[in-house]
Design a protein around this motif. Structure first.
Motif, PDB file in Angstrom:
ATOM      1  N   MET A  75      -2.046  17.439 -37.625  1.00  0.00           N
ATOM      2  CA  MET A  75      -2.465  17.981 -36.356  1.00  0.00           C
ATOM      3  C   MET A  75      -3.936  17.665 -36.100  1.00  0.00           C
ATOM      4  N   PHE A  76      -4.765  17.859 -37.098  1.00  0.00           N
ATOM      5  CA  PHE A  76      -6.185  17.586 -36.957  1.00  0.00           C
ATOM      6  C   PHE A  76      -6.399  16.127 -36.559  1.00  0.00           C
ATOM      7  N   TYR A  77      -5.654  15.236 -37.166  1.00  0.00           N
ATOM      8  CA  TYR A  77      -5.755  13.806 -36.894  1.00  0.00           C
ATOM      9  C   TYR A  77      -5.437  13.503 -35.439  1.00  0.00           C
ATOM     10  N   SER A  78      -4.391  14.087 -34.915  1.00  0.00           N
ATOM     11  CA  SER A  78      -3.977  13.757 -33.557  1.00  0.00           C
ATOM     12  C   SER A  78      -4.947  14.297 -32.509  1.00  0.00           C
ATOM     13  N   HIS A  79      -5.688  15.350 -32.822  1.00  0.00           N
ATOM     14  CA  HIS A  79      -6.624  15.903 -31.853  1.00  0.00           C
ATOM     15  C   HIS A  79      -7.940  15.137 -31.785  1.00  0.00           C
ATOM     16  N   PHE A  80      -8.345  14.513 -32.879  1.00  0.00           N
ATOM     17  CA  PHE A  80      -9.670  13.922 -32.908  1.00  0.00           C
ATOM     18  C   PHE A  80      -9.702  12.398 -33.003  1.00  0.00           C
ATOM     19  N   TRP A  81      -8.728  11.775 -33.620  1.00  0.00           N
ATOM     20  CA  TRP A  81      -8.832  10.342 -33.820  1.00  0.00           C
ATOM     21  C   TRP A  81      -7.831   9.531 -33.015  1.00  0.00           C
ATOM     22  N   GLN A  82      -6.657   9.973 -32.836  1.00  0.00           N
ATOM     23  CA  GLN A  82      -5.649   9.189 -32.134  1.00  0.00           C
ATOM     24  C   GLN A  82      -5.344   9.866 -30.794  1.00  0.00           C
ATOM     25  N   GLU A  83      -5.921   9.340 -29.743  1.00  0.00           N
ATOM     26  CA  GLU A  83      -5.807   9.975 -28.429  1.00  0.00           C
ATOM     27  C   GLU A  83      -4.399   9.893 -27.843  1.00  0.00           C
ATOM     28  N   SER A  84      -3.620   8.913 -28.224  1.00  0.00           N
ATOM     29  CA  SER A  84      -2.287   8.746 -27.634  1.00  0.00           C
ATOM     30  C   SER A  84      -1.210   9.577 -28.331  1.00  0.00           C
ATOM     31  N   SER A  85      -1.563  10.303 -29.376  1.00  0.00           N
ATOM     32  CA  SER A  85      -0.585  11.072 -30.126  1.00  0.00           C
ATOM     33  C   SER A  85      -0.273  12.393 -29.428  1.00  0.00           C
ATOM     34  N   ASN A  86       1.000  12.773 -29.429  1.00  0.00           N
ATOM     35  CA  ASN A  86       1.436  14.027 -28.836  1.00  0.00           C
ATOM     36  C   ASN A  86       1.769  15.073 -29.894  1.00  0.00           C
ATOM     37  N   LEU A  87       1.396  14.836 -31.129  1.00  0.00           N
ATOM     38  CA  LEU A  87       1.752  15.748 -32.206  1.00  0.00           C
ATOM     39  C   LEU A  87       1.013  17.079 -32.128  1.00  0.00           C
ATOM     40  N   GLY A  88      -0.139  17.120 -31.491  1.00  0.00           N
ATOM     41  CA  GLY A  88      -0.889  18.355 -31.391  1.00  0.00           C
ATOM     42  C   GLY A  88      -0.142  19.418 -30.596  1.00  0.00           C
ATOM     43  N   HIS A  89       0.612  18.994 -29.603  1.00  0.00           N
ATOM     44  CA  HIS A  89       1.358  19.936 -28.774  1.00  0.00           C
ATOM     45  C   HIS A  89       2.589  20.486 -29.490  1.00  0.00           C
ATOM     46  N   LEU A  90       3.062  19.794 -30.482  1.00  0.00           N
ATOM     47  CA  LEU A  90       4.245  20.237 -31.207  1.00  0.00           C
ATOM     48  C   LEU A  90       4.007  21.564 -31.927  1.00  0.00           C
ATOM     49  N   GLY A  91       2.876  21.710 -32.563  1.00  0.00           N
ATOM     50  CA  GLY A  91       2.549  22.954 -33.253  1.00  0.00           C
ATOM     51  C   GLY A  91       2.392  24.120 -32.297  1.00  0.00           C
ATOM     52  N   VAL A  92       1.772  23.866 -31.148  1.00  0.00           N
ATOM     53  CA  VAL A  92       1.591  24.914 -30.145  1.00  0.00           C
ATOM     54  C   VAL A  92       2.940  25.355 -29.593  1.00  0.00           C
ATOM     55  N   ARG A  93       3.793  24.411 -29.289  1.00  0.00           N
ATOM     56  CA  ARG A  93       5.125  24.745 -28.774  1.00  0.00           C
ATOM     57  C   ARG A  93       5.938  25.511 -29.802  1.00  0.00           C
ATOM     58  N   PHE A  94       5.864  25.085 -31.054  1.00  0.00           N
ATOM     59  CA  PHE A  94       6.573  25.780 -32.121  1.00  0.00           C
ATOM     60  C   PHE A  94       6.082  27.218 -32.254  1.00  0.00           C
ATOM     61  N   PHE A  95       4.771  27.424 -32.163  1.00  0.00           N
ATOM     62  CA  PHE A  95       4.200  28.770 -32.246  1.00  0.00           C
ATOM     63  C   PHE A  95       4.745  29.657 -31.128  1.00  0.00           C
ATOM     64  N   PHE A  96       4.751  29.171 -29.900  1.00  0.00           N
ATOM     65  CA  PHE A  96       5.213  29.985 -28.780  1.00  0.00           C
ATOM     66  C   PHE A  96       6.712  30.260 -28.854  1.00  0.00           C
ATOM     67  N   VAL A  97       7.497  29.296 -29.271  1.00  0.00           N
ATOM     68  CA  VAL A  97       8.937  29.518 -29.411  1.00  0.00           C
ATOM     69  C   VAL A  97       9.209  30.539 -30.499  1.00  0.00           C
ATOM     70  N   LEU A  98       8.564  30.395 -31.632  1.00  0.00           N
ATOM     71  CA  LEU A  98       8.765  31.322 -32.744  1.00  0.00           C
ATOM     72  C   LEU A  98       8.299  32.735 -32.398  1.00  0.00           C
TER      73      LEU A  98
END
Length: 62
Positions: free
Chosen positions: A1-24
């Protein structure tokens, strides 16, 4: 997650954790509220539920 927020701008993995948190959290809160609804003292249970939530969310005062 840290990687996708700071180094790879085209990655959508950062939103996956947020969505999982809200669903759970939505699933868990809904289960708690349905359990409260099934008991006899429905209004008191809702009040206790929201009081406990507020105690967890509200910042402590010093």
């Amino acid at each position: 997650m840290f990687y996708s927020h700071f180094w790879q701008e085209s990655s959508n993995l950062g939103h996956l954790g947020v969505r999982f948190f809200f669903v759970l959290s939505g699933f868990l809160i809904t289960n708690i509220l349905l359990d409260v609804k099934g008991h006899d003292h429905h209004a008191a249970g809702i009040t206790v539920f929201f009081a406990r939530r507020a105690a967890r969310i509200w910042p402590p005062t010093s």
